[in-house]
Design a protein around this motif. Structure first.
Motif, PDB file in Angstrom:
ATOM      1  N   GLY A   9       1.204  -1.335   0.282  1.00 26.60           N
ATOM      2  CA  GLY A   9       0.440   0.082  -0.441  1.00 26.60           C
ATOM      3  C   GLY A   9       0.884   1.336   0.208  1.00 26.60           C
ATOM      4  N   LYS A  10       0.324   2.492  -0.645  1.00 25.98           N
ATOM      5  CA  LYS A  10       1.328   3.346  -0.796  1.00 25.98           C
ATOM      6  C   LYS A  10       0.734   3.893   1.043  1.00 25.98           C
ATOM      7  CE  LYS A  10      -1.329   4.083  -5.058  1.00 25.98           C
ATOM      8  NZ  LYS A  10      -2.137   5.311  -5.756  1.00 25.98           N
ATOM      9  N   ILE A  11       2.336   5.101   1.203  1.00 28.74           N
ATOM     10  CA  ILE A  11       2.245   6.033   2.451  1.00 28.74           C
ATOM     11  C   ILE A  11       0.863   6.345   2.434  1.00 28.74           C
ATOM     12  CG2 ILE A  11       3.325   7.817   3.176  1.00 28.74           C
ATOM     13  CD1 ILE A  11       5.562   7.891   0.981  1.00 28.74           C
ATOM     14  N   THR A 110      -7.483   5.160  -2.369  1.00 27.00           N
ATOM     15  CA  THR A 110      -6.696   6.733  -2.943  1.00 27.00           C
ATOM     16  C   THR A 110      -5.833   6.998  -2.583  1.00 27.00           C
ATOM     17  OG1 THR A 110      -8.429   8.149  -2.205  1.00 27.00           O
ATOM     18  CG2 THR A 110      -9.753   6.532  -3.618  1.00 27.00           C
ATOM     19  N   ASP A 111      -4.912   7.882  -3.748  1.00 36.78           N
ATOM     20  CA  ASP A 111      -4.001   9.166  -2.904  1.00 36.78           C
ATOM     21  C   ASP A 111      -4.303  10.142  -2.180  1.00 36.78           C
ATOM     22  OD1 ASP A 111      -2.458   7.344  -4.070  1.00 36.78           O
ATOM     23  OD2 ASP A 111      -1.676   9.017  -6.057  1.00 36.78           O
ATOM     24  N   ASP A 112      -4.949  10.833  -2.543  1.00 37.50           N
ATOM     25  CA  ASP A 112      -5.742  11.567  -1.488  1.00 37.50           C
ATOM     26  C   ASP A 112      -6.388  11.328  -0.113  1.00 37.50           C
ATOM     27  OD1 ASP A 112      -6.277  13.144  -3.846  1.00 37.50           O
ATOM     28  OD2 ASP A 112      -8.599  13.129  -4.310  1.00 37.50           O
ATOM     29  N   GLU A 134       5.255  16.481  -1.433  1.00 34.80           N
ATOM     30  CA  GLU A 134       6.171  15.593  -3.011  1.00 34.80           C
ATOM     31  C   GLU A 134       6.607  14.583  -3.053  1.00 34.80           C
ATOM     32  OE1 GLU A 134       5.718  18.557  -0.840  1.00 34.80           O
ATOM     33  OE2 GLU A 134       4.520  19.627  -2.333  1.00 34.80           O
ATOM     34  N   GLN A 135       7.214  14.318  -1.884  1.00 33.91           N
ATOM     35  CA  GLN A 135       7.918  13.206  -1.487  1.00 33.91           C
ATOM     36  C   GLN A 135       6.957  12.077  -1.792  1.00 33.91           C
ATOM     37  OE1 GLN A 135       9.140  14.505   2.070  1.00 33.91           O
ATOM     38  NE2 GLN A 135      10.944  13.971   1.471  1.00 33.91           N
ATOM     39  N   PHE A 136       5.567  12.233  -1.040  1.00 35.17           N
ATOM     40  CA  PHE A 136       4.657  11.438  -1.070  1.00 35.17           C
ATOM     41  C   PHE A 136       4.592  10.898  -2.881  1.00 35.17           C
ATOM     42  CE2 PHE A 136       0.182  10.133  -2.269  1.00 35.17           C
ATOM     43  CZ  PHE A 136      -0.221   8.826  -1.929  1.00 35.17           C
ATOM     44  N   ASP A 137       3.808  12.101  -3.529  1.00 38.01           N
ATOM     45  CA  ASP A 137       4.854  12.015  -5.145  1.00 38.01           C
ATOM     46  C   ASP A 137       5.031  11.211  -5.960  1.00 38.01           C
ATOM     47  OD1 ASP A 137       0.977  12.972  -5.313  1.00 38.01           O
ATOM     48  OD2 ASP A 137       2.355  15.002  -5.440  1.00 38.01           O
ATOM     49  N   LEU A 138       6.836  11.818  -5.163  1.00 33.96           N
ATOM     50  CA  LEU A 138       7.615  10.938  -6.052  1.00 33.96           C
ATOM     51  C   LEU A 138       7.744   9.372  -6.030  1.00 33.96           C
ATOM     52  CD1 LEU A 138      10.265  11.074  -7.384  1.00 33.96           C
ATOM     53  CD2 LEU A 138      11.319  11.523  -4.807  1.00 33.96           C
ATOM     54  N   THR A 140       5.119   7.503  -5.047  1.00 34.87           N
ATOM     55  CA  THR A 140       4.442   6.540  -5.212  1.00 34.87           C
ATOM     56  C   THR A 140       4.188   7.090  -6.910  1.00 34.87           C
ATOM     57  OG1 THR A 140       2.748   7.498  -3.840  1.00 34.87           O
ATOM     58  CG2 THR A 140       1.763   7.015  -5.846  1.00 34.87           C
ATOM     59  N   ARG A 141       5.385   7.428  -7.481  1.00 34.87           N
ATOM     60  CA  ARG A 141       5.460   6.727  -9.067  1.00 34.87           C
ATOM     61  C   ARG A 141       6.181   5.464  -8.824  1.00 34.87           C
ATOM     62  NH1 ARG A 141       9.148  12.155 -11.188  1.00 34.87           N
ATOM     63  NH2 ARG A 141       8.536  12.781  -9.317  1.00 34.87           N
ATOM     64  N   TYR A 142       6.547   4.693  -8.464  1.00 32.23           N
ATOM     65  CA  TYR A 142       7.548   2.818  -8.299  1.00 32.23           C
ATOM     66  C   TYR A 142       6.688   2.410  -7.620  1.00 32.23           C
ATOM     67  CZ  TYR A 142      11.656   6.014  -8.816  1.00 32.23           C
ATOM     68  OH  TYR A 142      12.317   7.195  -8.978  1.00 32.23           O
ATOM     69  N   PHE A 143       5.284   2.942  -7.426  1.00 31.64           N
ATOM     70  CA  PHE A 143       4.011   1.672  -6.687  1.00 31.64           C
ATOM     71  C   PHE A 143       3.830   0.384  -7.913  1.00 31.64           C
ATOM     72  CE2 PHE A 143      -0.178   0.348  -5.650  1.00 31.64           C
ATOM     73  CZ  PHE A 143       0.106  -0.660  -4.565  1.00 31.64           C
ATOM     74  N   VAL A 144       3.006  -0.304  -7.636  1.00 30.25           N
ATOM     75  CA  VAL A 144       3.081  -1.109  -8.819  1.00 30.25           C
ATOM     76  C   VAL A 144       2.113  -2.064  -7.999  1.00 30.25           C
ATOM     77  CG1 VAL A 144       3.448  -2.944 -10.758  1.00 30.25           C
ATOM     78  CG2 VAL A 144       5.355  -0.850 -10.333  1.00 30.25           C
TER      79      VAL A 144
END
Length: 162
Positions: A9-11, A110-112, A134-138, A140-144
């Motif tokens: 799961g994402k951050i 979700t990201d939100d 911004e770090q979350f977005d960076l 999250t780009r690697y999330f698969v």
């Protein structure tokens, strides 16, 4: 029978919260990447590349320990992000070497929602690491997201409260 619980799961998706809940089962312990990284490498991690380097060292050091715990009959909640194919390949190595059943808990949030939780977590000051939007977005780009063909027993959660 011991079980290896993996978390994807994402951050701020709720991985550590779920890990704590899973660890309430008798004979189960949590091993947290954030706790180990903060203790060993906090002063060395200022970029994603630093995180990748330090996390790689940690995985290398912990692999035989994880296998030994699982073979000794201890269930493990591995609070490490199963967020990339490479990380999940490492986790599959632990599964194969230990020979125990596993569950990959996928928090599909979700990201939100994650960002709102992240801001609240940062404000509380109770987490080992604080990340900006911004770090979350960076990161999250690697999330698969995990896929069935990877061979994991996936349990999916959607927008779980933290």
């Amino acid at each position: 029978m011991p079980t290896l619980h993996l978390l994807c799961g994402k951050i701020a998706s709720g991985k550590s919260t779920l890990a704590a809940s899973l660890s309430e089962t008798p004979g189960t312990m949590v091993i947290s990447e954030d706790t180990w990284l903060a203790a060993l490498y906090a002063d060395q991690m200022t970029s994603v590349a630093d995180y990748v380097r330090c996390a790689g060292k940690l995985r290398l050091a912990l692999t035989p320990h994880l296998v030994a715990l699982l073979k000794a009959g201890v269930s493990v909640v591995l609070d490490f992000p199963a967020n990339t194919v490479a990380n999940r390949q490492w986790m599959m190595t632990v599964i194969r070497e230990s020979g125990v059943p596993h569950q990959l808990h996928f928090l599909d949030v979700t990201d939100d929602i994650c960002k709102a939780r992240l801001r609240a977590r940062n404000a509380s000051g109770e987490h080992d690491f604080a990340a900006t939007d911004e770090q979350f977005d960076l990161i999250t780009r690697y999330f698969v997201a995990p896929e069935e063909q990877e061979g994991f027993n996936i349990i999916r959660y959607q927008d779980q409260p933290s």
